[in-house]
Design a protein around this motif. Sequence first.
Motif, PDB file in Angstrom:
ATOM      1  N   ASP A 102       6.994 -24.317  18.184  1.00 38.86           N
ATOM      2  CA  ASP A 102       7.254 -25.678  17.699  1.00 38.86           C
ATOM      3  C   ASP A 102       8.206 -25.704  16.505  1.00 38.86           C
ATOM      4  O   ASP A 102       8.255 -26.681  15.764  1.00 38.86           O
ATOM      5  N   LEU A 109      18.623 -30.165  17.251  1.00 37.85           N
ATOM      6  CA  LEU A 109      18.034 -31.497  17.404  1.00 37.85           C
ATOM      7  C   LEU A 109      19.078 -32.604  17.331  1.00 37.85           C
ATOM      8  O   LEU A 109      18.901 -33.670  17.941  1.00 37.85           O
ATOM      9  N   VAL A 114      16.299 -39.905  21.965  1.00 37.37           N
ATOM     10  CA  VAL A 114      14.937 -40.153  21.488  1.00 37.37           C
ATOM     11  C   VAL A 114      14.378 -41.318  22.293  1.00 37.37           C
ATOM     12  O   VAL A 114      14.990 -42.386  22.361  1.00 37.37           O
ATOM     13  N   PHE A 157       9.376 -36.489  11.420  1.00 38.29           N
ATOM     14  CA  PHE A 157       9.334 -35.434  12.438  1.00 38.29           C
ATOM     15  C   PHE A 157       8.060 -34.627  12.251  1.00 38.29           C
ATOM     16  O   PHE A 157       8.062 -33.506  11.769  1.00 38.29           O
ATOM     17  N   CYS A 163       6.627 -36.545  18.621  1.00 36.63           N
ATOM     18  CA  CYS A 163       7.772 -35.655  18.398  1.00 36.63           C
ATOM     19  C   CYS A 163       7.725 -34.437  19.320  1.00 36.63           C
ATOM     20  O   CYS A 163       7.799 -33.304  18.875  1.00 36.63           O
ATOM     21  N   ASP A 164       7.591 -34.698  20.616  1.00 34.68           N
ATOM     22  CA  ASP A 164       7.642 -33.634  21.618  1.00 34.68           C
ATOM     23  C   ASP A 164       9.104 -33.353  21.938  1.00 34.68           C
ATOM     24  O   ASP A 164       9.814 -34.217  22.454  1.00 34.68           O
ATOM     25  N   VAL A 165       9.549 -32.156  21.645  1.00 36.90           N
ATOM     26  CA  VAL A 165      10.946 -31.782  21.831  1.00 36.90           C
ATOM     27  C   VAL A 165      11.104 -31.018  23.136  1.00 36.90           C
ATOM     28  O   VAL A 165      10.389 -30.053  23.393  1.00 36.90           O
ATOM     29  N   ASP A 166      12.050 -31.477  23.946  1.00 29.74           N
ATOM     30  CA  ASP A 166      12.410 -30.787  25.182  1.00 29.74           C
ATOM     31  C   ASP A 166      13.909 -30.495  25.099  1.00 29.74           C
ATOM     32  O   ASP A 166      14.736 -31.353  25.420  1.00 29.74           O
ATOM     33  N   ARG A 171      15.970 -34.115  24.888  1.00 30.62           N
ATOM     34  CA  ARG A 171      15.218 -35.324  24.583  1.00 30.62           C
ATOM     35  C   ARG A 171      14.045 -35.028  23.646  1.00 30.62           C
ATOM     36  O   ARG A 171      13.415 -33.981  23.737  1.00 30.62           O
ATOM     37  N   ILE A 172      13.757 -35.994  22.787  1.00 31.81           N
ATOM     38  CA  ILE A 172      12.564 -35.979  21.944  1.00 31.81           C
ATOM     39  C   ILE A 172      11.759 -37.219  22.309  1.00 31.81           C
ATOM     40  O   ILE A 172      12.289 -38.337  22.302  1.00 31.81           O
ATOM     41  N   THR A 173      10.491 -37.032  22.637  1.00 35.42           N
ATOM     42  CA  THR A 173       9.599 -38.150  22.950  1.00 35.42           C
ATOM     43  C   THR A 173       8.693 -38.362  21.748  1.00 35.42           C
ATOM     44  O   THR A 173       8.104 -37.408  21.233  1.00 35.42           O
ATOM     45  N   VAL A 174       8.591 -39.620  21.300  1.00 35.49           N
ATOM     46  CA  VAL A 174       7.833 -39.934  20.089  1.00 35.49           C
ATOM     47  C   VAL A 174       6.834 -41.066  20.335  1.00 35.49           C
ATOM     48  O   VAL A 174       7.025 -41.889  21.232  1.00 35.49           O
TER      49      VAL A 174
END
Length: 184
Positions: A102, A109, A114, A157, A163-166, A171-174
Amino acid sequence: MPADAVPVGRISGAFGVKGWIKVQPFSLDADALFANTTWWLASDAPRAQPLPSQLKVLTLREQSDQLVALVEGVQDRNAAEALRGAVLHVPRSSFPKPAQADEFYWVDLIGLAVVNRAGQDLGRVIDLIDTGPHCVLRIAPPGIERPAPSQEVLIPFVSQYGCDVDLDAKRITVDWQSDWKDAE
């Protein structure tokens, strides 16, 4: 300069009289500088003398809140001072792997899309702010290339906001509401 070059520090002046240079890293973690024995140089200001395209690092060590380096071809204080202000670049591909799953480099980033858990597009990351306890994502809303500060969306963040980062999907899902969309 390598195609994946990333700015990682700036030469802040001479250190001593034997050609050592002072380096101010752009990150608290200077691993990228330590991981490379060649640094590429660039300058955003006109210079009296052209910069060498790269420096071969002979010795590098920490010195207070900066680094000091001995580089090939820089023999004295005057030569070291002539490099002041140069921005140091290294290839992104040479960065050490993050220690934990993580952990991310900021450079990875920036530019990511987002979205929130409902799938709404909140924009893209244009920068991060280090507040000390945690970082904050600076988001440009969709369709706005260079937002005014009042147009930016700031999202801490931290895991509290998802704040799942792929990185593969870019993409970042928040967990974040899109209140600014309702104001349009």
